[in-house]
Design a protein around this motif. Sequence first.
Motif, mmCIF file in Angstrom:
data_model
loop_
_atom_site.group_PDB
_atom_site.id
_atom_site.type_symbol
_atom_site.label_atom_id
_atom_site.label_comp_id
_atom_site.label_asym_id
_atom_site.label_seq_id
_atom_site.Cartn_x
_atom_site.Cartn_y
_atom_site.Cartn_z
ATOM 1 N N LEU A 255 64.203 94.108 33.164
ATOM 2 C CA LEU A 255 63.292 95.240 33.342
ATOM 3 C C LEU A 255 63.366 96.199 32.159
ATOM 4 N N SER A 256 64.541 96.360 31.582
ATOM 5 C CA SER A 256 64.664 97.181 30.369
ATOM 6 C C SER A 256 63.936 96.527 29.201
ATOM 7 N N ILE A 257 64.077 95.231 29.085
ATOM 8 C CA ILE A 257 63.376 94.484 28.035
ATOM 9 C C ILE A 257 61.874 94.663 28.205
ATOM 10 N N PHE A 258 61.400 94.555 29.432
ATOM 11 C CA PHE A 258 59.979 94.740 29.709
ATOM 12 C C PHE A 258 59.526 96.144 29.298
ATOM 13 N N SER A 259 60.305 97.154 29.638
ATOM 14 C CA SER A 259 59.941 98.541 29.295
ATOM 15 C C SER A 259 59.793 98.721 27.793
ATOM 16 N N VAL A 260 60.713 98.161 27.041
ATOM 17 C CA VAL A 260 60.666 98.269 25.585
ATOM 18 C C VAL A 260 59.431 97.549 25.046
ATOM 19 N N ALA A 261 59.204 96.329 25.510
ATOM 20 C CA ALA A 261 58.056 95.542 25.015
ATOM 21 C C ALA A 261 56.731 96.182 25.434
ATOM 22 N N ALA A 262 56.654 96.677 26.662
ATOM 23 C CA ALA A 262 55.413 97.306 27.140
ATOM 24 C C ALA A 262 55.102 98.568 26.346
ATOM 25 N N ALA A 263 56.119 99.354 26.038
ATOM 26 C CA ALA A 263 55.898 100.565 25.238
ATOM 27 C C ALA A 263 55.380 100.204 23.846
ATOM 28 N N GLU A 264 55.918 99.136 23.288
ATOM 29 C CA GLU A 264 55.444 98.695 21.971
ATOM 30 C C GLU A 264 54.012 98.180 22.066
ATOM 31 N N TRP A 265 53.708 97.463 23.142
ATOM 32 C CA TRP A 265 52.350 96.944 23.339
ATOM 33 C C TRP A 265 51.348 98.081 23.486
ATOM 34 N N ILE A 266 51.742 99.155 24.174
ATOM 35 C CA ILE A 266 50.854 100.314 24.332
ATOM 36 C C ILE A 266 50.555 100.928 22.966
ATOM 37 N N THR A 267 51.553 100.959 22.099
ATOM 38 C CA THR A 267 51.381 101.514 20.758
ATOM 39 C C THR A 267 50.564 100.582 19.854
ATOM 40 N N HIS A 268 50.706 99.284 20.061
ATOM 41 C CA HIS A 268 50.025 98.272 19.234
ATOM 42 C C HIS A 268 49.284 97.300 20.156
ATOM 43 N N PRO A 269 48.124 97.695 20.666
ATOM 44 C CA PRO A 269 47.442 96.899 21.698
ATOM 45 C C PRO A 269 46.982 95.513 21.255
ATOM 46 N N THR A 270 46.889 95.274 19.971
ATOM 47 C CA THR A 270 46.482 93.943 19.527
ATOM 48 C C THR A 270 47.676 93.005 19.371
ATOM 49 N N ALA A 271 48.870 93.522 19.575
ATOM 50 C CA ALA A 271 50.070 92.702 19.455
ATOM 51 C C ALA A 271 50.099 91.646 20.562
ATOM 52 N N ASP A 272 50.794 90.568 20.286
ATOM 53 C CA ASP A 272 50.964 89.471 21.241
ATOM 54 C C ASP A 272 52.087 89.855 22.215
ATOM 55 N N PHE A 273 51.707 90.133 23.474
ATOM 56 C CA PHE A 273 52.703 90.612 24.438
ATOM 57 C C PHE A 273 53.837 89.622 24.661
ATOM 58 N N PRO A 274 53.580 88.326 24.846
ATOM 59 C CA PRO A 274 54.715 87.402 24.996
ATOM 60 C C PRO A 274 55.661 87.440 23.791
ATOM 61 N N ALA A 275 55.104 87.586 22.590
ATOM 62 C CA ALA A 275 55.955 87.682 21.398
ATOM 63 C C ALA A 275 56.784 88.965 21.431
ATOM 64 N N LEU A 276 56.187 90.061 21.902
ATOM 65 C CA LEU A 276 56.941 91.311 22.022
ATOM 66 C C LEU A 276 58.077 91.164 23.029
ATOM 67 N N MET A 277 57.818 90.467 24.123
ATOM 68 C CA MET A 277 58.871 90.236 25.124
ATOM 69 C C MET A 277 60.007 89.399 24.527
ATOM 70 N N GLN A 278 59.664 88.357 23.809
ATOM 71 C CA GLN A 278 60.697 87.509 23.209
ATOM 72 C C GLN A 278 61.478 88.259 22.126
ATOM 73 N N LYS A 279 60.778 89.102 21.371
ATOM 74 C CA LYS A 279 61.447 89.920 20.353
ATOM 75 C C LYS A 279 62.451 90.862 21.021
ATOM 76 N N ALA A 280 62.021 91.523 22.090
ATOM 77 C CA ALA A 280 62.912 92.446 22.804
ATOM 78 C C ALA A 280 64.087 91.694 23.415
ATOM 79 N N LEU A 281 63.834 90.511 23.960
ATOM 80 C CA LEU A 281 64.921 89.699 24.523
ATOM 81 C C LEU A 281 65.908 89.312 23.426
ATOM 82 N N GLY A 282 65.404 88.917 22.281
ATOM 83 C CA GLY A 282 66.282 88.567 21.165
ATOM 84 C C GLY A 282 67.129 89.751 20.708
#
Length: 187
Positions: free
Chosen positions: A151-178
């Motif tokens: 859930l923390s990983i999701f929060s970080v990735a979702a906040a980044e997605w909100i800032t960069h809406p054209t970003a690939d959300f699954p990639a943001l999730m994997q980046k945060a997980l890494g």
Amino acid sequence: MARWEPDARGRLQQAAMELFQERGYGEVTVAQIADRAGLTKRTFFNHFADKREVFFANAQMFEESVLGHLEAAAPDLGPIDAVVLALTHAGLELAPYYEFAKARIAVLAVTPELQERDLVKSAGTAVAVAQVLGRRGVPERTATFAAQAALSIFSVAAAEWITHPTADFPALMQKALGEFRESLSSG
């Protein structure tokens, strides 16, 4: 083609978010929300118990989506990978509601009362996720760690997605997980 018109519930949610952004959460009344939506207070209370609930109206649907995706995850996935995958799928389902999500995060950021409620809702989701992991054979403590971390990983990735809406959300999730995994091995 006919234009989609939100139902009463959707109109109330939209009106509430507009007013919360314009005036601040604490300055908005149920009557003002109903009036902005072109509905009555009675209609508001047919859909929501109070103005906090209009803000968190979709939290239960999101949680149910996460749990459904988690239950469907491949059994060979590790706990955190299964939960991150479930959160990724549920997050992608939110993509059509980007503007609402962006407004929600902005209002949440400046409203301590809503932040507190958000923490309670998140804790409930973490418990539900840990229970599903338990049914998958994951030990209780491991399930709790995985649920809360994901859930923390999701929060970080979702906040980044909100800032960069054209970003690939699954990639943001994997980046945060890494980055999360890296943080565990850095100390």
